[in-house]
Design a protein around this motif. Structure first.
Motif, PDB file in Angstrom:
ATOM      1  N   LYS A 100       0.862  -1.181   0.000  1.00 38.42           N
ATOM      2  CA  LYS A 100       0.000   0.000   0.000  1.00 38.42           C
ATOM      3  C   LYS A 100       0.895   1.226   0.000  1.00 38.42           C
ATOM      4  O   LYS A 100       1.744   1.394   0.868  1.00 38.42           O
ATOM      5  CB  LYS A 100      -0.915  -0.024   1.218  1.00 38.42           C
ATOM      6  CG  LYS A 100      -2.019   0.994   1.156  1.00 38.42           C
ATOM      7  CD  LYS A 100      -3.060   0.699   2.227  1.00 38.42           C
ATOM      8  CE  LYS A 100      -4.187   1.663   2.180  1.00 38.42           C
ATOM      9  NZ  LYS A 100      -5.347   1.194   1.495  1.00 38.42           N
ATOM     10  N   SER A 101       0.712   2.091  -0.990  1.00 41.31           N
ATOM     11  CA  SER A 101       1.597   3.242  -1.132  1.00 41.31           C
ATOM     12  C   SER A 101       1.131   4.456  -0.343  1.00 41.31           C
ATOM     13  O   SER A 101       1.913   5.354  -0.073  1.00 41.31           O
ATOM     14  CB  SER A 101       1.741   3.613  -2.610  1.00 41.31           C
ATOM     15  OG  SER A 101       0.478   3.951  -3.148  1.00 41.31           O
ATOM     16  N   ARG A 102      -0.159   4.527   0.017  1.00 42.14           N
ATOM     17  CA  ARG A 102      -0.686   5.663   0.769  1.00 42.14           C
ATOM     18  C   ARG A 102      -2.080   5.335   1.270  1.00 42.14           C
ATOM     19  O   ARG A 102      -2.711   4.411   0.781  1.00 42.14           O
ATOM     20  CB  ARG A 102      -0.707   6.916  -0.087  1.00 42.14           C
ATOM     21  CG  ARG A 102      -1.550   6.782  -1.355  1.00 42.14           C
ATOM     22  CD  ARG A 102      -1.360   7.898  -2.354  1.00 42.14           C
ATOM     23  NE  ARG A 102       0.010   8.246  -2.642  1.00 42.14           N
ATOM     24  CZ  ARG A 102       0.747   7.713  -3.619  1.00 42.14           C
ATOM     25  NH1 ARG A 102       0.242   6.816  -4.401  1.00 42.14           N
ATOM     26  NH2 ARG A 102       1.975   8.094  -3.811  1.00 42.14           N
ATOM     27  N   MET A 128      -5.561  -6.200  -8.151  1.00 39.68           N
ATOM     28  CA  MET A 128      -7.000  -6.455  -8.196  1.00 39.68           C
ATOM     29  C   MET A 128      -7.398  -7.393  -7.050  1.00 39.68           C
ATOM     30  O   MET A 128      -6.846  -8.469  -6.892  1.00 39.68           O
ATOM     31  CB  MET A 128      -7.329  -7.099  -9.549  1.00 39.68           C
ATOM     32  CG  MET A 128      -8.724  -6.989 -10.027  1.00 39.68           C
ATOM     33  SD  MET A 128      -9.331  -5.334 -10.407  1.00 39.68           S
ATOM     34  CE  MET A 128      -8.287  -4.765 -11.727  1.00 39.68           C
ATOM     35  N   ARG A 129      -8.347  -6.943  -6.195  1.00 39.77           N
ATOM     36  CA  ARG A 129      -8.841  -7.745  -5.076  1.00 39.77           C
ATOM     37  C   ARG A 129     -10.356  -7.652  -5.019  1.00 39.77           C
ATOM     38  O   ARG A 129     -10.906  -6.561  -5.048  1.00 39.77           O
ATOM     39  CB  ARG A 129      -8.287  -7.235  -3.736  1.00 39.77           C
ATOM     40  CG  ARG A 129      -6.810  -7.181  -3.661  1.00 39.77           C
ATOM     41  CD  ARG A 129      -6.265  -6.623  -2.340  1.00 39.77           C
ATOM     42  NE  ARG A 129      -6.845  -5.442  -1.754  1.00 39.77           N
ATOM     43  CZ  ARG A 129      -6.629  -4.189  -2.141  1.00 39.77           C
ATOM     44  NH1 ARG A 129      -5.888  -3.958  -3.203  1.00 39.77           N
ATOM     45  NH2 ARG A 129      -7.163  -3.180  -1.500  1.00 39.77           N
ATOM     46  N   ASN A 145      -5.297  -0.777  -7.779  1.00 37.32           N
ATOM     47  CA  ASN A 145      -4.487   0.444  -7.761  1.00 37.32           C
ATOM     48  C   ASN A 145      -4.427   1.049  -9.155  1.00 37.32           C
ATOM     49  O   ASN A 145      -4.280   0.321 -10.143  1.00 37.32           O
ATOM     50  CB  ASN A 145      -3.071   0.137  -7.291  1.00 37.32           C
ATOM     51  CG  ASN A 145      -3.057  -0.399  -5.875  1.00 37.32           C
ATOM     52  OD1 ASN A 145      -3.862   0.016  -5.047  1.00 37.32           O
ATOM     53  ND2 ASN A 145      -2.174  -1.321  -5.598  1.00 37.32           N
ATOM     54  N   ASP A 146      -4.503   2.385  -9.201  1.00 36.42           N
ATOM     55  CA  ASP A 146      -4.329   3.056 -10.489  1.00 36.42           C
ATOM     56  C   ASP A 146      -2.847   3.070 -10.840  1.00 36.42           C
ATOM     57  O   ASP A 146      -2.018   2.484 -10.126  1.00 36.42           O
ATOM     58  CB  ASP A 146      -4.965   4.452 -10.485  1.00 36.42           C
ATOM     59  CG  ASP A 146      -4.158   5.496  -9.727  1.00 36.42           C
ATOM     60  OD1 ASP A 146      -3.066   5.198  -9.204  1.00 36.42           O
ATOM     61  OD2 ASP A 146      -4.628   6.651  -9.663  1.00 36.42           O
ATOM     62  N   LEU A 147      -2.482   3.721 -11.909  1.00 38.20           N
ATOM     63  CA  LEU A 147      -1.101   3.687 -12.392  1.00 38.20           C
ATOM     64  C   LEU A 147      -0.122   4.383 -11.451  1.00 38.20           C
ATOM     65  O   LEU A 147       1.079   4.131 -11.511  1.00 38.20           O
ATOM     66  CB  LEU A 147      -1.022   4.300 -13.787  1.00 38.20           C
ATOM     67  CG  LEU A 147      -1.879   3.605 -14.845  1.00 38.20           C
ATOM     68  CD1 LEU A 147      -1.734   4.300 -16.193  1.00 38.20           C
ATOM     69  CD2 LEU A 147      -1.541   2.137 -14.944  1.00 38.20           C
ATOM     70  N   ASP A 148      -0.631   5.261 -10.565  1.00 43.13           N
ATOM     71  CA  ASP A 148       0.232   5.947  -9.610  1.00 43.13           C
ATOM     72  C   ASP A 148       0.157   5.351  -8.213  1.00 43.13           C
ATOM     73  O   ASP A 148       0.708   5.898  -7.265  1.00 43.13           O
ATOM     74  CB  ASP A 148      -0.133   7.431  -9.547  1.00 43.13           C
ATOM     75  CG  ASP A 148       0.222   8.148 -10.835  1.00 43.13           C
ATOM     76  OD1 ASP A 148       1.378   8.025 -11.280  1.00 43.13           O
ATOM     77  OD2 ASP A 148      -0.663   8.807 -11.394  1.00 43.13           O
ATOM     78  N   GLY A 149      -0.551   4.225  -8.056  1.00 47.64           N
ATOM     79  CA  GLY A 149      -0.624   3.558  -6.770  1.00 47.64           C
ATOM     80  C   GLY A 149      -1.794   3.964  -5.896  1.00 47.64           C
ATOM     81  O   GLY A 149      -1.932   3.470  -4.783  1.00 47.64           O
TER      82      GLY A 149
END
Length: 159
Positions: A100-102, A128-129, A145-149
């Motif tokens: 998890k990035s944020r 994908m979950r 997650n999108d392309l930026d996390g």
């Protein structure tokens, strides 16, 4: 340089370099509305007061429904159906979970969660979950997650 110019420059450079963008499903995107934005905050009461005073948000609910809240639901019009909700979350001070990035996520309401998830995956989304809730007719909930996390949640209400 503006975001449009930078984006155009990246697209042109990638096309000239032979980089292939991921294929996205053909046709128009399925119906979707932004349902909520969730933010992790340091202090729920302080954040609730701020959003009430500055933007006129009012509490429309909490999670869990009884006891000490870890999420507050705020809306400009809590008695009206529909519209976006601001979710203030106070989870804990632990480090972010692996992968998890944020904290924070975009929550979208759609009657086509699976179709949108496939489009997102084809466009390069990762992680994908699918959440399986008990019951005969649970909602469809998909995270990725999108392309930026940034985390995206698709929510399809039970039929």
């Amino acid at each position: 340089m503006s975001g449009i110019k930078i984006g155009s420059a990246v697209l042109v450079a990638s096309l000239l370099s032979g980089f292939v963008l991921p294929a996205v499903a053909e046709g128009p995107a399925p119906e979707l509305t932004l349902g909520s934005v969730a933010l992790n905050v340091a202090d729920l009461a302080r954040a609730e007061k701020y959003y009430a005073e500055v933007f006129g948000f009012k509490k429309s609910g909490q999670y869990p429904p009884e006891g000490k809240a870890i999420e507050l639901f705020l809306s400009r019009h809590p008695d009206a159906r529909g519209g976006a909700t601001l979710i203030l979350a106070r989870l804990n001070d632990d480090p972010l979970p692996a992968g998890k990035s944020r904290y924070g996520r975009l929550i979208n309401n759609t009657p086509h969660a699976e179709a949108l998830a496939k489009r997102a995956e084809a466009a390069g989304s990762t992680g994908m979950r699918r959440i399986k809730l008990p019951g005969d007719n649970p909602p469809v909930i998909i995270f990725f997650n999108d392309l930026d996390g940034y985390e995206i949640e698709l929510y399809q209400a039970p039929k």
